[in-house]
Design a protein around this motif. Structure first.
Motif, PDB file in Angstrom:
ATOM      1  N   ALA A  52       1.301  -1.234  -0.109  1.00  0.00           N
ATOM      2  CA  ALA A  52      -0.180  -0.555  -0.205  1.00  0.00           C
ATOM      3  C   ALA A  52       0.723   1.111  -0.270  1.00  0.00           C
ATOM      4  CB  ALA A  52      -0.891   0.066   1.102  1.00  0.00           C
ATOM      5  N   ALA A  53       0.211   2.016  -0.796  1.00  0.00           N
ATOM      6  CA  ALA A  53       1.233   3.404  -1.089  1.00  0.00           C
ATOM      7  C   ALA A  53       1.230   4.641   0.725  1.00  0.00           C
ATOM      8  CB  ALA A  53       0.056   5.063  -1.766  1.00  0.00           C
ATOM      9  N   ASP A  54       0.421   4.135   1.195  1.00  0.00           N
ATOM     10  CA  ASP A  54       0.248   4.923   2.769  1.00  0.00           C
ATOM     11  C   ASP A  54       0.300   3.131   3.767  1.00  0.00           C
ATOM     12  OD1 ASP A  54      -0.676   5.455   5.226  1.00  0.00           O
ATOM     13  OD2 ASP A  54      -2.474   6.958   4.268  1.00  0.00           O
ATOM     14  N   GLN A  55       1.161   3.541   3.970  1.00  0.00           N
ATOM     15  CA  GLN A  55       1.587   2.352   5.416  1.00  0.00           C
ATOM     16  C   GLN A  55       1.199   2.665   6.762  1.00  0.00           C
ATOM     17  OE1 GLN A  55       6.085   1.797   5.020  1.00  0.00           O
ATOM     18  NE2 GLN A  55       5.963   2.503   2.630  1.00  0.00           N
ATOM     19  N   ARG A  56       0.131   2.910   7.026  1.00  0.00           N
ATOM     20  CA  ARG A  56       0.036   2.884   8.247  1.00  0.00           C
ATOM     21  C   ARG A  56      -1.471   1.593   8.734  1.00  0.00           C
ATOM     22  NH1 ARG A  56      -4.048   7.734   8.142  1.00  0.00           N
ATOM     23  NH2 ARG A  56      -3.976   7.510   6.065  1.00  0.00           N
ATOM     24  N   ILE A  57      -0.904   1.015   9.670  1.00  0.00           N
ATOM     25  CA  ILE A  57      -1.621  -0.567   9.450  1.00  0.00           C
ATOM     26  C   ILE A  57      -2.983  -0.433  10.947  1.00  0.00           C
ATOM     27  CG2 ILE A  57      -1.216  -2.422  10.255  1.00  0.00           C
ATOM     28  CD1 ILE A  57       0.901  -2.690  10.074  1.00  0.00           C
ATOM     29  N   SER A  58      -4.129  -0.738  10.306  1.00  0.00           N
ATOM     30  CA  SER A  58      -5.288  -0.701  10.805  1.00  0.00           C
ATOM     31  C   SER A  58      -5.796  -2.158  11.428  1.00  0.00           C
ATOM     32  CB  SER A  58      -6.196   0.231   9.811  1.00  0.00           C
ATOM     33  OG  SER A  58      -7.112  -1.230   9.014  1.00  0.00           O
ATOM     34  N   SER A  59      -5.416  -2.597  11.364  1.00  0.00           N
ATOM     35  CA  SER A  59      -6.014  -3.899  12.158  1.00  0.00           C
ATOM     36  C   SER A  59      -4.925  -4.646  11.709  1.00  0.00           C
ATOM     37  CB  SER A  59      -7.127  -4.811  11.351  1.00  0.00           C
ATOM     38  OG  SER A  59      -7.795  -5.511  11.788  1.00  0.00           O
TER      39      SER A  59
END
Length: 343
Positions: free
Chosen positions: A210-217
């Protein structure tokens, strides 16, 4: 008798060189280089020209073979110094070939140059075998660092390769009678194993998808966002803007591209080593089934299709059908693979 022995040695040596060339061709030449070579239509002497050379000036033939061997020797100098440290069962023919050169020099002085070339070719073959074993060992260690079984990986790689193989039977030979010297056969096995292990490395997830590497789960048990009950989450979720690009985590082939139940719009890539990666909840799909994909290539856009509470990428890694945590791959694989591949 001396000329006959010399001609036999020439044919024997060139036969070895030809077999070495076949092995190297199959394992090292990139498609782009092959296309370039074919477009240039390089002129290679045919067998009649070579026979005329043998019958005309034997000393010139010896000089030509020595010149070619000098090129091989120069290439050997480029090999890493630590390949000798690899635990291997590669033969060392240096003493044997030294005796052969001495005996040929005493019995057939005209053929001593060919015997020397033969000795240097054998040394090169054995050194290349050590090099292939050294590279295979590095690849094997890299797979183990990623908690992958090298044997499983190579078996899977072999299965994939065998599903698309064929062509006329052309057995390798190192002598006029069609036999194959065990040292050359050993080199072939080593090159094949090296190629399988390095191909297995290419299928290891190594690019954050993913371009945005923020993990939500994260991977593992969690409270399901719909039922609020405990459930298994077989991947990791990356939160990001709707439509932002989704990338292939590793090299492979697209085996599914479409809607799949709760995954919504989904792309699945099967890699040569038995690993499958899945990219779900996409807003769009840019890949097609059967398409070859490189690591980092765009597969589609981030979305919220299927069973989803908002725009995100659900990313799964499955090894032989079993879901595993993708995060260790994404965090450690780039460094491990860089080390395995060297500079």
């Amino acid at each position: 008798m001396q000329k006959g022995a010399a001609l036999g040695a020439v044919l024997f040596a060139t036969g070895w060189a030809g077999s070495m060339g076949v092995m190297a061709w199959n394992n090292y030449v990139a498609e782009s280089n092959l296309a370039s070579f074919q477009s240039e239509k390089a002129e290679v002497a045919d067998h009649r020209q070579r026979l005329e050379a043998y019958g005309g000036n034997l000393e010139r033939v010896v000089d030509d073979l020595k010149a070619r061997q000098d090129v091989l020797d120069a290439m050997s100098e480029m090999l890493p110094e630590d390949i000798q440290t690899v635990d291997t069962n590669v033969t060392d023919s240096s003493d044997e070939t030294a005796k052969t050169v001495k005996q040929v020099g005493a019995m057939f002085p005209q053929a001593v140059g060919l015997a020397q070339v033969e000795a240097r070719q054998l040394a090169y073959v054995e050194n290349m075998t050590r090099y292939a074993d050294w590279r295979a060992k590095r690849a094997e260690e890299a797979l183990r660092k990623l908690n992958l079984d090298p044997r499983e990986m190579t078996r899977a790689t072999r299965r994939v390769a065998q599903n698309a193989m064929g062509g006329p039977l052309e057995l390798l030979a190192t002598s006029a009678d069609g036999s194959l010297d065990p040292r050359f056969e050993r080199l072939g096995f080593s090159l094949s194993r090296m190629a399988e292990l390095e191909l297995a490395l290419e299928g290891v997830p190594q690019v954050v998808p993913a371009a945005d590497q923020r993990i939500s789960s994260r991977f593992g048990y969690r409270r399901d966002p719909f039922t609020r009950r405990s459930a298994m989450h077989n991947g990791i979720d990356f939160k990001g803007p709707h439509g932002s690009p989704i990338y292939a985590a590793a090299k492979g082939r697209v085996t599914f591209a479409g809607r799949r139940g709760g995954y919504g719009k989904c792309v699945e890539i099967t890699h040569t080593n038995g690993i499958m990666t899945r990219y779900a909840h996409l807003s769009r799909i840019d890949a097609k089934v059967g398409q070859s994909i490189e690591a980092g290539e765009t597969l589609g856009g981030l979305g919220s299709t299927g069973r989803s509470t908002g725009p995100h990428l659900h990313f799964e890694v499955r090894v032989n059908g079993r879901p595993v945590n993708p995060r260790p791959f994404l965090e450690t694989a780039p460094d491990v693979l860089k080390e395995a591949r060297g500079n």
